[in-house]
Design a protein around this motif. Structure first.
Motif, PDB file in Angstrom:
ATOM      1  N   GLY A   1       1.044  -0.681  -0.004  1.00 27.74           N
ATOM      2  CA  GLY A   1      -0.097   0.233   0.067  1.00 27.74           C
ATOM      3  C   GLY A   1       0.811   1.101   0.017  1.00 27.74           C
ATOM      4  O   GLY A   1       2.062   1.025  -1.032  1.00 27.74           O
ATOM      5  N   GLY A   2       0.344   2.607   0.559  1.00 25.68           N
ATOM      6  CA  GLY A   2       1.243   3.680   0.414  1.00 25.68           C
ATOM      7  C   GLY A   2       2.282   3.651   1.837  1.00 25.68           C
ATOM      8  O   GLY A   2       1.777   3.702   3.285  1.00 25.68           O
TER       9      GLY A   2
ATOM     10  N   GLY B   1       4.659   1.954  -1.555  1.00 26.58           N
ATOM     11  CA  GLY B   1       3.967   2.590  -2.757  1.00 26.58           C
ATOM     12  C   GLY B   1       3.998   4.003  -2.300  1.00 26.58           C
ATOM     13  O   GLY B   1       3.975   4.483  -0.703  1.00 26.58           O
ATOM     14  N   ASP B   2       2.973   4.601  -3.290  1.00 31.80           N
ATOM     15  CA  ASP B   2       2.526   6.227  -3.263  1.00 31.80           C
ATOM     16  C   ASP B   2       3.625   7.066  -1.984  1.00 31.80           C
ATOM     17  O   ASP B   2       2.908   7.519  -1.452  1.00 31.80           O
TER      18      ASP B   2
ATOM     19  N   ASP C   1       9.234   3.172  -5.508  1.00 32.26           N
ATOM     20  CA  ASP C   1       7.923   2.652  -5.513  1.00 32.26           C
ATOM     21  C   ASP C   1       7.213   2.623  -6.513  1.00 32.26           C
ATOM     22  O   ASP C   1       7.338   2.440  -7.921  1.00 32.26           O
TER      23      ASP C   1
ATOM     24  N   HIS D   1       0.178   1.672  -5.062  1.00 35.84           N
ATOM     25  CA  HIS D   1      -0.148   1.241  -4.250  1.00 35.84           C
ATOM     26  C   HIS D   1      -0.785  -0.032  -3.982  1.00 35.84           C
ATOM     27  O   HIS D   1      -0.674  -1.107  -3.409  1.00 35.84           O
TER      28      HIS D   1
END
Ligand SMILES: [Zn+2]
Length: 364
Positions: A286-287, A306-307, A324, A327
């Motif tokens: 995810g982030g 991510g994010d 990265d 997400h």
């Protein structure tokens, strides 16, 4: 079988108390007392998924991301969330989310992420603060069993793969019943000194209310003698992110190609010193920008998440690569964990993965 029975199975493995403070995992809407007709597992709740569930005859929809994330002051079919809630209630569907509890739990999303990268000797990147409290109660000697058993029955005394864990010792308790008291032992206005057991056991903090109610129900004293204390122990197996080692050190570029292949992505945004070998890797599905500093402190050569925002890419000052992968790409496989958990344990109804939802964010 009732929907609540499936949910309690899932919550035994991915407890709701593991969720982050900002989160809203668990029931989003609907009545879990209903008989289950089928389960549909998805990533994000959407009107399309509700329609798919209806067509498949599924009245339990389990998503990774919660439908309701921030507090709602009203529910009207004038925005996305309101429309979905209206539709779910109209369809008699229960919507349920397994979000950061799934990310944090052993066997959850981050463990699978690390596994996909072949990381070994994995640890939790950001272990959760203790989720446990301890209850200590004092009760006449040889009379503790009913209360102990009642506490075990609600989930006290579980440590990893052990249950019924407690500690007890015998000592002396003193008291003097005052006028109007109805003591279990002793006389009004007489000093008493009796042999008591001191019993200790831990329990998840979310059970506190039930623990107190159980003590008042089963303790023999008119005024139950007990303490509840907060523990400072860190969790070792639960928390966001994981950090571990690649089977062998890789060149930076080779590592990025490896991540692309293992995570099935064709685009990675990254920063870092490309001359540095990569061996120790941190991940967070995810982030994961909030864990950059934690990943740095762990000594990771690379952090895959991510994010990541523009300025965050520069935070490690080339001491650690940041990759990265997106997400969705770092956690979409959570659907399979949920699906397999239900499919592998329940056979009396159909469980399926959503086939209509697709990522609606594109790269060009
Ligand atoms: Zn997410």
């Amino acid at each position: 079988m009732k929907i609540k029975e499936i949910l309690s199975h899932l919550e035994a493995k991915f407890p709701l108390y593991l969720q982050e403070d900002f989160d809203n995992s668990g029931i989003q809407c609907g009545d879990k007392e209903q008989e289950v007709t089928g389960v549909l597992v998805c990533f994000d709740p959407s009107p399309e998924v509700l329609e798919e569930a209806k067509e498949k005859g599924a009245n339990l929809i389990i998503s990774h991301h919660p439908l309701v994330f921030t507090g709602l002051k009203k529910i009207e079919p004038v925005d996305r969330i309101g429309r979905i809630i209206f539709k779910a209630i109209e369809n008699k569907q229960v919507m349920y989310a397994m979000h950061t509890n799934m990310d944090s739990a052993a066997g959850g999303g981050n463990d699978l992420f690390a596994q996909k990268l072949g990381l070994t000797n994995c640890e939790v990147l950001s272990p959760k603060d203790s989720l446990y409290q301890k209850v200590i109660f004092f009760i006449p000697e040889n009379e503790s069993a009913p209360l102990k058993n009642a506490l075990f029955a609600i989930g006290c005394g579980c440590i990893g793969r052990y249950d019924h864990c407690s500690y007890q010792m015998t000592g002396f308790g003193s008291f003097r019943p005052l006028q109007g008291a109805q003591p279990h032992t002793g006389q009004v206005n007489n000093m008493e000194l009796i042999e008591e057991e001191r019993v200790e056991m831990i329990f998840p903090a979310n059970l506190q209310r039930r623990v107190i109610d159980t003590i008042y129900k089963y303790h023999l004293y008119e005024e139950p003698a007990f303490d509840i204390v907060k523990l400072e122990n860190k969790e070792r197996k639960a928390g966001l992110g994981r950090v571990g080692f690649l089977p062998q050190a890789m060149d930076a570029l080779q590592f990025l190609e490896y991540v692309k292949k293992q995570m099935d992505v064709n685009l990675i945004r990254y920063s870092g010193n490309m001359d540095k070998k990569i061996k120790k890797v941190a991940v967070c599905g995810g982030g994961g920008s909030s864990l950059i500093q934690v990943a740095l402190r762990s000594g990771a050569d690379a952090y895959v998440t991510g994010d990541i925002k523009y300025h965050d890419f520069y935070t490690p000052e080339e001491r650690m690569m940041i990759a990265d992968i997106g997400h969705f790409e770092g956690e979409h496989f959570i659907r399979e964990i949920i699906y397999n958990e239900i499919k592998g344990n329940f056979i009396t109804f159909a469980t399926s993965l959503s086939t209509v939802e697709k990522l609606k964010i594109y790269n060009i």
